[in-house]
Design a protein around this motif. Structure first.
Motif, PDB file in Angstrom:
ATOM      1  N   UNK A  25      76.744  38.462  23.119  1.00  0.00           N
ATOM      2  CA  UNK A  25      76.228  39.408  22.123  1.00  0.00           C
ATOM      3  C   UNK A  25      77.279  40.501  21.928  1.00  0.00           C
ATOM      4  N   UNK A  26      77.960  40.475  20.764  1.00  0.00           N
ATOM      5  CA  UNK A  26      78.897  41.547  20.432  1.00  0.00           C
ATOM      6  C   UNK A  26      78.087  42.645  19.754  1.00  0.00           C
ATOM      7  N   UNK A  27      78.136  43.859  20.304  1.00  0.00           N
ATOM      8  CA  UNK A  27      77.268  44.943  19.850  1.00  0.00           C
ATOM      9  C   UNK A  27      77.979  46.289  19.998  1.00  0.00           C
ATOM     10  N   UNK A  59      81.767  46.292  21.451  1.00  0.00           N
ATOM     11  CA  UNK A  59      82.989  46.124  20.644  1.00  0.00           C
ATOM     12  C   UNK A  59      83.831  47.394  20.593  1.00  0.00           C
ATOM     13  N   UNK A  60      83.216  48.565  20.769  1.00  0.00           N
ATOM     14  CA  UNK A  60      83.982  49.816  20.755  1.00  0.00           C
ATOM     15  C   UNK A  60      84.843  49.949  22.012  1.00  0.00           C
ATOM     16  N   UNK A  61      84.320  49.472  23.136  1.00  0.00           N
ATOM     17  CA  UNK A  61      85.042  49.589  24.405  1.00  0.00           C
ATOM     18  C   UNK A  61      85.954  48.386  24.667  1.00  0.00           C
ATOM     19  N   UNK A  62      85.667  47.267  24.004  1.00  0.00           N
ATOM     20  CA  UNK A  62      86.400  46.016  24.251  1.00  0.00           C
ATOM     21  C   UNK A  62      86.780  45.351  22.932  1.00  0.00           C
ATOM     22  N   UNK A  69      87.957  36.242  18.303  1.00  0.00           N
ATOM     23  CA  UNK A  69      86.946  35.369  17.713  1.00  0.00           C
ATOM     24  C   UNK A  69      86.695  35.672  16.232  1.00  0.00           C
ATOM     25  N   UNK A  70      87.364  36.680  15.690  1.00  0.00           N
ATOM     26  CA  UNK A  70      87.209  36.997  14.277  1.00  0.00           C
ATOM     27  C   UNK A  70      85.880  37.644  13.935  1.00  0.00           C
ATOM     28  N   UNK A  71      85.312  38.405  14.871  1.00  0.00           N
ATOM     29  CA  UNK A  71      84.038  39.084  14.615  1.00  0.00           C
ATOM     30  C   UNK A  71      84.258  40.180  13.567  1.00  0.00           C
ATOM     31  N   UNK A  88      77.545  30.131  16.199  1.00  0.00           N
ATOM     32  CA  UNK A  88      77.462  31.586  16.138  1.00  0.00           C
ATOM     33  C   UNK A  88      76.493  32.016  15.061  1.00  0.00           C
ATOM     34  N   UNK A  89      76.022  33.253  15.198  1.00  0.00           N
ATOM     35  CA  UNK A  89      74.979  33.792  14.335  1.00  0.00           C
ATOM     36  C   UNK A  89      75.273  35.286  14.178  1.00  0.00           C
ATOM     37  N   UNK A  90      75.269  35.752  12.929  1.00  0.00           N
ATOM     38  CA  UNK A  90      75.539  37.171  12.687  1.00  0.00           C
ATOM     39  C   UNK A  90      74.274  37.824  12.143  1.00  0.00           C
ATOM     40  N   UNK A  91      73.981  39.030  12.645  1.00  0.00           N
ATOM     41  CA  UNK A  91      72.814  39.775  12.170  1.00  0.00           C
ATOM     42  C   UNK A  91      71.647  39.679  13.122  1.00  0.00           C
ATOM     43  N   UNK A  92      70.702  40.595  12.937  1.00  0.00           N
ATOM     44  CA  UNK A  92      69.516  40.640  13.786  1.00  0.00           C
ATOM     45  C   UNK A  92      68.522  39.575  13.360  1.00  0.00           C
ATOM     46  N   UNK A  93      67.717  39.126  14.313  1.00  0.00           N
ATOM     47  CA  UNK A  93      66.663  38.154  14.045  1.00  0.00           C
ATOM     48  C   UNK A  93      65.555  38.392  15.057  1.00  0.00           C
ATOM     49  N   UNK A  94      64.311  38.002  14.713  1.00  0.00           N
ATOM     50  CA  UNK A  94      63.227  38.160  15.693  1.00  0.00           C
ATOM     51  C   UNK A  94      63.446  37.248  16.905  1.00  0.00           C
TER      52      UNK A  94
END
Length: 106
Positions: A25-27, A59-62, A69-71, A88-94
């Motif tokens: 999880x890139x956050x 992602x701010x620290x790393x 990975x081209x995030x 891979x999956x981008x965006x929030x989901x339930x």
């Protein structure tokens, strides 16, 4: 098993060399949707313990791991199996949608 914090320095060890599939999880702290899916990922990490490992990369620290990975947008979820990205999956989901995506890839 709770989610594991991973850094650029520990990425290969925790993700690419894992015996089980890994969800990365890139956050970031400032990202609302990232904070929204955090609790769901924690629950899935507990419920699916032994089948998968869920790790979080700030992602701010790393910046190196997401760059490789081209995030481009967060939250970005990547599934690794045997050291390779398989989905891979981008965006929030339930939670239910996240769980179904994970199970469809296992």
């Amino acid at each position: 098993m709770a989610t594991v914090k991973v850094t650029d320095a520990t990425f290969d060890e925790e993700v690419r060399k894992s015996d089980v599939p890994v969800i990365v999880d890139f956050w970031a702290e400032w990202c609302g949707p990232c904070r929204m899916i955090g609790p769901a990922l924690e629950e899935l990490s507990e419920e699916m313990s032994g089948k998968i490992k869920i790790v979080k990369v700030n992602v701010d620290e790393n910046p190196d791991s997401p760059a490789v990975l081209g995030v481009r947008g967060i939250p970005a979820l990547f599934m690794f199996k045997n050291g390779q990205v398989v989905s891979n999956k981008v965006g929030a989901a339930p939670k239910a949608a996240l769980q179904s995506w994970i199970e469809s890839e296992l």
